[in-house]
Design a protein around this motif. Structure first.
Motif, mmCIF file in Angstrom:
data_model
loop_
_atom_site.group_PDB
_atom_site.id
_atom_site.type_symbol
_atom_site.label_atom_id
_atom_site.label_comp_id
_atom_site.label_asym_id
_atom_site.label_seq_id
_atom_site.Cartn_x
_atom_site.Cartn_y
_atom_site.Cartn_z
ATOM 1 N N LEU A 1 -36.931 6.557 -1.081
ATOM 2 C CA LEU A 1 -35.969 7.601 -0.685
ATOM 3 C C LEU A 1 -35.799 8.670 -1.761
ATOM 4 O O LEU A 1 -35.804 9.869 -1.466
ATOM 5 C CB LEU A 1 -34.613 6.968 -0.363
ATOM 6 N N ASP A 2 -35.628 8.243 -3.016
ATOM 7 C CA ASP A 2 -35.355 9.197 -4.100
ATOM 8 C C ASP A 2 -36.420 10.274 -4.187
ATOM 9 O O ASP A 2 -36.122 11.455 -4.339
ATOM 10 C CB ASP A 2 -35.302 8.466 -5.450
ATOM 11 N N ALA A 3 -37.672 9.839 -4.059
ATOM 12 C CA ALA A 3 -38.790 10.775 -4.212
ATOM 13 C C ALA A 3 -38.723 11.895 -3.181
ATOM 14 O O ALA A 3 -39.245 12.983 -3.396
ATOM 15 C CB ALA A 3 -40.114 10.031 -4.094
ATOM 16 N N LEU A 4 -38.087 11.613 -2.053
ATOM 17 C CA LEU A 4 -38.000 12.632 -1.002
ATOM 18 C C LEU A 4 -36.628 13.302 -0.987
ATOM 19 O O LEU A 4 -36.311 14.074 -0.080
ATOM 20 C CB LEU A 4 -38.295 12.002 0.368
ATOM 21 N N GLY A 5 -35.805 12.978 -1.964
ATOM 22 C CA GLY A 5 -34.483 13.600 -2.036
ATOM 23 C C GLY A 5 -33.548 13.151 -0.932
ATOM 24 O O GLY A 5 -32.632 13.874 -0.537
ATOM 25 N N VAL A 6 -33.772 11.954 -0.422
ATOM 26 C CA VAL A 6 -32.930 11.447 0.671
ATOM 27 C C VAL A 6 -31.621 10.908 0.103
ATOM 28 O O VAL A 6 -31.629 10.133 -0.853
ATOM 29 C CB VAL A 6 -33.649 10.309 1.428
ATOM 30 N N LYS A 7 -30.507 11.352 0.677
ATOM 31 C CA LYS A 7 -29.201 10.800 0.291
ATOM 32 C C LYS A 7 -28.728 9.897 1.414
ATOM 33 O O LYS A 7 -28.504 10.347 2.526
ATOM 34 C CB LYS A 7 -28.192 11.939 0.118
ATOM 35 N N LEU A 8 -28.570 8.633 1.089
ATOM 36 C CA LEU A 8 -28.193 7.645 2.102
ATOM 37 C C LEU A 8 -26.673 7.602 2.212
ATOM 38 O O LEU A 8 -25.973 7.654 1.206
ATOM 39 C CB LEU A 8 -28.732 6.294 1.632
ATOM 40 N N THR A 9 -26.156 7.496 3.428
ATOM 41 C CA THR A 9 -24.722 7.316 3.620
ATOM 42 C C THR A 9 -24.369 5.865 3.327
ATOM 43 O O THR A 9 -25.093 4.949 3.738
ATOM 44 C CB THR A 9 -24.347 7.672 5.071
ATOM 45 N N LYS A 10 -23.276 5.646 2.595
ATOM 46 C CA LYS A 10 -22.856 4.279 2.258
ATOM 47 C C LYS A 10 -22.010 3.723 3.394
ATOM 48 O O LYS A 10 -21.041 4.362 3.824
ATOM 49 C CB LYS A 10 -22.020 4.313 0.974
ATOM 50 N N LEU A 11 -22.383 2.557 3.844
ATOM 51 C CA LEU A 11 -21.617 1.897 4.905
ATOM 52 C C LEU A 11 -20.316 1.367 4.304
ATOM 53 O O LEU A 11 -20.337 0.686 3.286
ATOM 54 C CB LEU A 11 -22.474 0.755 5.475
ATOM 55 N N ARG A 12 -19.174 1.691 4.929
ATOM 56 C CA ARG A 12 -17.904 1.177 4.403
ATOM 57 C C ARG A 12 -17.665 -0.238 4.943
ATOM 58 O O ARG A 12 -18.111 -0.561 6.044
ATOM 59 C CB ARG A 12 -16.766 2.120 4.813
ATOM 60 N N PRO A 13 -16.948 -1.080 4.170
ATOM 61 C CA PRO A 13 -16.761 -2.476 4.582
ATOM 62 C C PRO A 13 -16.165 -2.603 5.992
ATOM 63 O O PRO A 13 -16.609 -3.437 6.779
ATOM 64 C CB PRO A 13 -15.801 -3.039 3.531
ATOM 65 N N GLU A 14 -15.176 -1.737 6.332
ATOM 66 C CA GLU A 14 -14.596 -1.870 7.678
ATOM 67 C C GLU A 14 -15.618 -1.486 8.742
ATOM 68 O O GLU A 14 -15.652 -2.072 9.825
ATOM 69 C CB GLU A 14 -13.341 -1.081 7.937
ATOM 70 N N GLN A 15 -16.462 -0.525 8.422
ATOM 71 C CA GLN A 15 -17.511 -0.149 9.383
ATOM 72 C C GLN A 15 -18.522 -1.286 9.515
ATOM 73 O O GLN A 15 -18.991 -1.596 10.604
ATOM 74 C CB GLN A 15 -18.249 1.105 8.886
ATOM 75 N N ALA A 16 -18.857 -1.874 8.370
ATOM 76 C CA ALA A 16 -19.826 -2.978 8.384
ATOM 77 C C ALA A 16 -19.322 -4.110 9.268
ATOM 78 O O ALA A 16 -20.070 -4.657 10.086
ATOM 79 C CB ALA A 16 -20.078 -3.468 6.961
ATOM 80 N N SER A 17 -18.035 -4.453 9.117
ATOM 81 C CA SER A 17 -17.557 -5.565 9.937
ATOM 82 C C SER A 17 -17.434 -5.142 11.398
ATOM 83 O O SER A 17 -17.614 -5.954 12.295
ATOM 84 C CB SER A 17 -16.250 -6.152 9.372
ATOM 85 N N TYR A 18 -17.190 -3.857 11.639
ATOM 86 C CA TYR A 18 -17.100 -3.375 13.025
ATOM 87 C C TYR A 18 -18.447 -3.519 13.757
ATOM 88 O O TYR A 18 -18.498 -3.918 14.915
ATOM 89 C CB TYR A 18 -16.642 -1.911 13.028
ATOM 90 N N ILE A 19 -19.535 -3.182 13.057
ATOM 91 C CA ILE A 19 -20.851 -3.342 13.715
ATOM 92 C C ILE A 19 -21.512 -4.678 13.373
ATOM 93 O O ILE A 19 -22.619 -4.969 13.828
ATOM 94 C CB ILE A 19 -21.826 -2.167 13.402
ATOM 95 N N GLY A 20 -20.825 -5.476 12.562
ATOM 96 C CA GLY A 20 -21.289 -6.854 12.342
ATOM 97 C C GLY A 20 -22.514 -6.980 11.462
ATOM 98 O O GLY A 20 -23.401 -7.802 11.734
#
Ligand code: NAI
Length: 480
Positions: free
Chosen positions: A447-466
Motif C-alpha cells: 500500500l505505502d508504495a502506491l500512496g494508499v491511505k487505509l481507513t482504520k476500522l473503529r472497534p464499534e464498527q468492527a463489532s457491528y460487522i463482526g
C-alpha cells in the motif's frame, strides 16, 4: 555460448546487466523485500533445499535471492522453453558477490529457446542435488517439477516406465525417455527423492488443477500450498499482470496497431478479464468466448460481445486464448481466419492452440519472421501470424509481468515456503490455501508504495460487522 559449471545459462557476460535490472526490480517489489528484511535474522528457510521451476525472469531472480537470504539452498529451472531472460539467469548464476569468471550464485538451468528435451534435462538438474537425495521443498509453476517426481515414483513402484513409443505426444515421449534412462541408471532415485520432500508451493491455475486431481485420485505424495488462489495472487497477477503483459507481447512481436481492430479473448476468468481490459484500453473492439454462464454474463455486463469462436473466426484480427483448457483454437479455425490475423496464447500450456494440426494442413508453409514470431501461409496464399508457437506469449514475446505485481505473487510464494517448511506436521498430505490474514498482510505490504491511505476500522464498527479490528476482514467464501 552456453556456459556450464553446476549451472547452465546462455551467457554469463550478461550478468552485470541482469544485476542492474534486479536492483531496479527490488525497489518495485516492496512486499518481497519487506519479507526479506523481516526474516533475515531468523532465517526460517535454513536447511531448506528448494527446487524451483518457474519462469527465470528478473522478478524471479529477486524471489530466488529472497529464498537464499532466508537461509535456503536453491536450484532453479524455468517452467517454459521461451520464458527465460538470459541476463536474469546469468546474474543469478553469478550471484551478487561472484563474477563471470568465478560464479558464486545459485545453480540455474535455463536459457531462452530451450528445446523440449533440454527443458526436461534442466528440470531434472534442478531436482538433482550434488550432496543430497534431492530437494526437500519444491516451488512450482504449472507443476512440471512435481509431475516429474510423481511419474518417477509411479514407474519405480510399477517396476518400469512405459515404452516411450507408446506416448501420445512428443513431450510425454521425452519424459518417458528421461525416466527410462534414470530408472536404469539409478534405481530407486525418485522414491528416495520424494520421501525427503516436505511439500510444494504452486504458482498457477493450471498447476493447481493438477494438484487437486492428484489429491482426489489419492496419488499426491506430499502436501501442497495453492499459492494461485491467494487473493493477492490470482486477483492481481492473473488479472492486472496480464493486463500489462499481454499487449506488451503483442506489441513487441508485431507492432500492429491494436486500436480499431477486433480482438477475440477466449475465456473470461482472471486472465481473460485482464486481457480483455487491456485490448479494450488500446481501442480494440473485444469479443469474448466462454463456456461458463457466470463468466459469460460478467463479460456481457462489462460491455463485451459474447459469442462463439466459429461466429467471428473469419472477421476478427487478433485471437488470444486464456482458458487453461485444450483445443480452443483448432487448425480449421486458423485456416478460416483473415489474412495476417494474429493468434496467441497466454494460458499456461501450449495445447490451447492446435499448432500440431496447423503444421499438418496440406500445403502449409511456416516462415520465421523473428524468434517466437511465425508466419503460416496456407495453400490459398493467405497467412496468419502465430506468437511463441502457441506458448504463453507474454513471457515468450515480452518479459512477463512487471515487478510490482509479481511482488504480490512471490510474497505469497515465500510465505508459503516458510509455512510448509517450518510447520510441516500441521500439513498432512493435501492441498491448502494460505490463511486470509497472510493474504491481507501481502496486500498491506504494497500500500505505502502506491500512496494508499487505509481507513482504520473503529472497534464499534468492527463489532457491528463482526470482524476483528486487525482483520481478517472477510469470510473465507467472500469472492472479491
Ligand atoms: P480461470 O479458471 O479463472 O479462467 C479460465 C476461463 O476459461 C474460465 O472462466 C473457463 O470457464 C474458461 N474456459 C474453459 N474452457 C473454455 C472454452 N473451451 N472456451 C472458452 N472459455 C473456456 O483461470 P485463470 O486464472 O484465468 O488462468 C487461465 C490460464 O492462464 C491457466 O492456464 C493459468 O495457469 C494461466 N496463467 C497464465 C499467466 C501468464 O502470465 N501467462 C498468469 C496467470 C495464469
Amino acid at each position: 555460448t552456453a556456459v556450464s559449471g553446476d549451472f547452465k545459462v546462455a551467457d554469463l557476460s550478461l550478468a552485470a546487466f541482469g544485476r542492474k535490472e534486479i536492483q531496479l526490480a527490488e525497489h518495485e517489489m516492496p512486499g518481497l523485500m519487506a519479507i526479506r528484511s523481516e526474516y533475515a535474522a531468523a532465517r526460517p528457510l535454513a536447511g531448506a533445499r528448494i527446487t524451483g521451476s518457474l519462469h527465470m525472469t528478473v522478478q524471479t531472480a529477486v524471489l530466488i535471492e529472497t529464498l537464499v537470504a532466508l537461509g535456503a539452498d536453491v536450484r532453479w529451472a524455468s517452467c517454459n522453453i521461451f520464458s527465460t531472460q538470459d541476463h536474469a539467469a546469468a546474474a543469478v548464476a553469478v550471484g551478487p558477490e561472484g563474477s563471470p569468471q568465478q560464479p558464486r550464485g545459485v545453480p540455474v538451468f535455463a536459457w531462452k529457446g530451450e528445446t523440449l528435451e533440454e527443458y526436461w534435462w534442466c528440470t531434472e538438474q534442478a531436482l538433482t542435488w550434488p550432496d543430497a537425495p534431492g530437494p526437500n521443498m519444491i516451488l512450482d509453476d504449472g507443476g512440471d517439477a512435481t509431475l516429474l517426481v510423481h511419474k518417477g515414483v509411479e514407474f519405480e513402484k510399477a517396476g518400469s516406465a512405459p515404452d516411450p513409443s507408446t506416448a501420445d505426444n512428443d513431450e510425454y515421449r521425452l519424459i518417458l525417455e528421461l525416466l527410462n534412462r534414470s530408472l536404469a541408471q539409478s534405481p530407486g532415485k525418485w522414491t528416495a527423492l520424494a520421501s525427503e520432500i516436505r511439500g510444494v508451493t504452486e504458482e498457477t491455475t493450471t498447476g493447481v488443477h493438477r494438484l487437486y486431481e492428484m489429491h482426489q485420485a489419492g496419488t499426491l505424495l506430499f502436501p501442497a500450498i495453492n499459492v494461485n488462489d491467494a487473493v493477492t495472487k490470482s486477483k492481481f497477477d492473473n488479472k492486472y499482470g496480464c493486463r500489462h503483459s499481454l499487449i506488451d507481447g503483442i506489441n513487441r512481436a508485431t507492432d500492429t496497431l491494436i486500436g480499431g481492430k477486433v480482438a477475440v479473448v477466449c475465456g473470461y476468468g482472471d486472465v481473460g478479464k485482464g486481457c480483455a481490459e487491456s485490448l479494450r484500453g488500446q481501442g480494440a473492439r473485444v469479443i469474448v468466448t466462454e463456456i461458463d454462464p457466470i463468466c459469460a454474463l460478467q463479460a456481457a455486463m462489462d460491455g463485451y460481445q459474447v459469442t462463439t469462436l466459429e461466429d467471428v473466426v473469419g472477421t476478427a484480427d487478433i485471437f488470444i486464448t486464456t482458458t487453461g483448457n485444450k483445443d480452443i483454437v483448432l487448425a480449421e479455425h486458423m485456416e478460416a481466419m483473415k489474412h495476417q490475423a494474429i493468434v496467441g496464447n497466454i494460458g499456461h500450456f501450449d495445447n490451447e492452440i492446435d499448432i500440431a494440426g496447423l503444421s499438418k494442413l496440406p500445403g502449409i508453409v511456416k516462415t520465421e519472421i523473428k524468434p517466437q514470431v511465425h508466419e503460416w501461409r496456407f495453400a490459398d496464399g493467405h497467412t496468419i501470424i502465430v506468437l511463441s508457437e502457441g506458448r504463453l506469449l507474454n513471457l515468450g514475446n515480452a518479459t512477463g509481468h512487471p515487478s510490482f505485481v509479481m511482488s504480490n505473487s512471490f510474497a505469497n510464494q515465500t510465505i508459503a515456503q516458510i509455512e510448509l517448511f517450518t510447520k510441516t506436521e500441521q500439513y498432512p498430505v493435501g492441498v491448502y490455501v494460505l490463511p486470509k490474514q497472510l493474504d491481507e498482510k501481502v496486500a498491506r505490504l504494497h500500500l505505502d508504495a502506491l500512496g494508499v491511505k487505509l481507513t482504520k476500522l473503529r472497534p464499534e464498527q468492527a463489532s457491528y460487522i463482526g470482524v476483528p479490528v486487525e482483520g481478517p476482514y472477510k469470510s473465507d467464501h467472500y469472492r472479491y
